[in-house]
Design a protein around this motif. Structure first.
Motif, PDB file in Angstrom:
ATOM      1  N   ARG A  62       0.857  -1.203   0.000  1.00  0.00           N
ATOM      2  CA  ARG A  62       0.000   0.000   0.000  1.00  0.00           C
ATOM      3  C   ARG A  62       0.885   1.243   0.000  1.00  0.00           C
ATOM      4  N   MET A  63       0.749   2.020  -1.069  1.00  0.00           N
ATOM      5  CA  MET A  63       1.610   3.182  -1.275  1.00  0.00           C
ATOM      6  C   MET A  63       0.825   4.484  -1.121  1.00  0.00           C
ATOM      7  N   THR A  64       1.532   5.503  -0.663  1.00  0.00           N
ATOM      8  CA  THR A  64       1.007   6.866  -0.646  1.00  0.00           C
ATOM      9  C   THR A  64       2.051   7.751  -1.305  1.00  0.00           C
ATOM     10  N   PRO A  65       1.610   8.825  -1.939  1.00  0.00           N
ATOM     11  CA  PRO A  65       2.561   9.664  -2.672  1.00  0.00           C
ATOM     12  C   PRO A  65       3.511  10.438  -1.759  1.00  0.00           C
ATOM     13  N   PHE A  66       4.707  10.673  -2.268  1.00  0.00           N
ATOM     14  CA  PHE A  66       5.654  11.556  -1.597  1.00  0.00           C
ATOM     15  C   PHE A  66       5.175  12.992  -1.806  1.00  0.00           C
ATOM     16  N   PRO A  67       5.312  13.855  -0.796  1.00  0.00           N
ATOM     17  CA  PRO A  67       4.829  15.237  -0.945  1.00  0.00           C
ATOM     18  C   PRO A  67       5.774  16.119  -1.771  1.00  0.00           C
ATOM     19  N   TYR A  68       5.874  15.806  -3.062  1.00  0.00           N
ATOM     20  CA  TYR A  68       6.705  16.627  -3.949  1.00  0.00           C
ATOM     21  C   TYR A  68       6.237  18.072  -3.881  1.00  0.00           C
ATOM     22  N   GLY A  69       7.192  18.991  -3.871  1.00  0.00           N
ATOM     23  CA  GLY A  69       6.866  20.408  -3.845  1.00  0.00           C
ATOM     24  C   GLY A  69       6.764  20.979  -2.449  1.00  0.00           C
ATOM     25  N   ASP A  70       6.785  20.137  -1.412  1.00  0.00           N
ATOM     26  CA  ASP A  70       6.744  20.613  -0.032  1.00  0.00           C
ATOM     27  C   ASP A  70       8.141  20.425   0.561  1.00  0.00           C
ATOM     28  N   ASP A  71       8.935  21.482   0.498  1.00  0.00           N
ATOM     29  CA  ASP A  71      10.334  21.408   0.902  1.00  0.00           C
ATOM     30  C   ASP A  71      10.528  21.098   2.385  1.00  0.00           C
ATOM     31  N   ARG A  72       9.452  21.143   3.191  1.00  0.00           N
ATOM     32  CA  ARG A  72       9.579  20.767   4.601  1.00  0.00           C
ATOM     33  C   ARG A  72       9.988  19.308   4.741  1.00  0.00           C
ATOM     34  N   PHE A  73       9.752  18.488   3.716  1.00  0.00           N
ATOM     35  CA  PHE A  73      10.071  17.065   3.765  1.00  0.00           C
ATOM     36  C   PHE A  73      11.321  16.729   2.966  1.00  0.00           C
ATOM     37  N   GLY A  74      11.979  17.740   2.441  1.00  0.00           N
ATOM     38  CA  GLY A  74      13.186  17.516   1.665  1.00  0.00           C
ATOM     39  C   GLY A  74      12.978  17.824   0.201  1.00  0.00           C
ATOM     40  N   ILE A  75      14.073  17.889  -0.502  1.00  0.00           N
ATOM     41  CA  ILE A  75      14.065  18.192  -1.936  1.00  0.00           C
ATOM     42  C   ILE A  75      14.438  16.904  -2.668  1.00  0.00           C
ATOM     43  N   PRO A  76      13.448  16.267  -3.299  1.00  0.00           N
ATOM     44  CA  PRO A  76      13.695  14.973  -3.948  1.00  0.00           C
ATOM     45  C   PRO A  76      14.732  15.064  -5.061  1.00  0.00           C
ATOM     46  N   GLN A  77      15.569  14.034  -5.138  1.00  0.00           N
ATOM     47  CA  GLN A  77      16.588  13.934  -6.177  1.00  0.00           C
ATOM     48  C   GLN A  77      16.187  12.910  -7.233  1.00  0.00           C
ATOM     49  N   ARG A  78      14.984  12.358  -7.109  1.00  0.00           N
ATOM     50  CA  ARG A  78      14.454  11.403  -8.074  1.00  0.00           C
ATOM     51  C   ARG A  78      12.938  11.579  -8.131  1.00  0.00           C
TER      52      ARG A  78
END
Length: 179
Positions: A150-166
């Protein structure tokens, strides 16, 4: 129990612990300091993992505890426990990179599971882990957690959780029966 985990003092974090907890979490997951341990996310996420406001919110929330482990007067590990009805949620888990690999994480996790079961009478612990973190998921599986798919999306665009590199990040739900 491993020697590194025998002289721990456990307690709930207070507002006075916020800065130490933020430093611990950041050191375990982000930047060059995190590379000293094996839990680093530095190759998949940059930026912050948490901030003082986020940690303080966890400490102050009802049905929530931020458990800390201290060794020689230093905060060396922490985890968040939240009572969610019939289960507890486990998150914000961090072990100092210099202390990883010696049984400290196992000791903290065992304590958290026991306290959630005793305090709230829950029979299940849940957590979410970034699905590409195969080594970390394997570690949790060795501790009795099972993948659910069961997957949930990563909060892309919310820099409070980090800046995704992928662009393929998502969270997978892991569950452990505590009975």
């Amino acid at each position: 129990m491993d020697t590194a985990a025998t002289d721990l003092t456990f307690r709930d974090a207070t507002a006075a612990d916020v800065d130490a907890v933020v430093r611990l979490i950041e050191s375990a997951y982000r930047g060059d300091s995190s590379r000293a341990g094996w839990t680093t996310e530095a190759d998949i996420l940059q930026g912050q993992r948490t901030d003082p406001d986020g940690v303080l919110a966890v400490i102050a929330a009802p049905d929530s505890r931020l458990l800390t482990a201290e060794q020689d007067g230093r905060t060396v590990a922490c985890c968040h426990l939240e009572h969610r009805g019939d289960h507890a949620y486990f998150g914000m888990f961090a072990v100092s990179p210099a202390a990883q690999g010696g049984g400290l994480g196992k000791a903290v996790m065992a304590r958290a599971e026991r306290e959630a079961r005793e305090a709230w009478g829950v029979s299940e612990m849940r957590m979410t882990v970034i699905s590409v973190r195969e080594d970390l998921i394997a570690w949790y599986e060795r501790r009795g957690y099972r993948r659910t798919g069961r997957m949930t999306p990563f909060p892309y665009g919310d820099d409070r959780f980090g800046i995704p590199q992928r662009d393929d990040l998502q969270f997978e739900l892991l569950i452990k029966d505590l009975t």
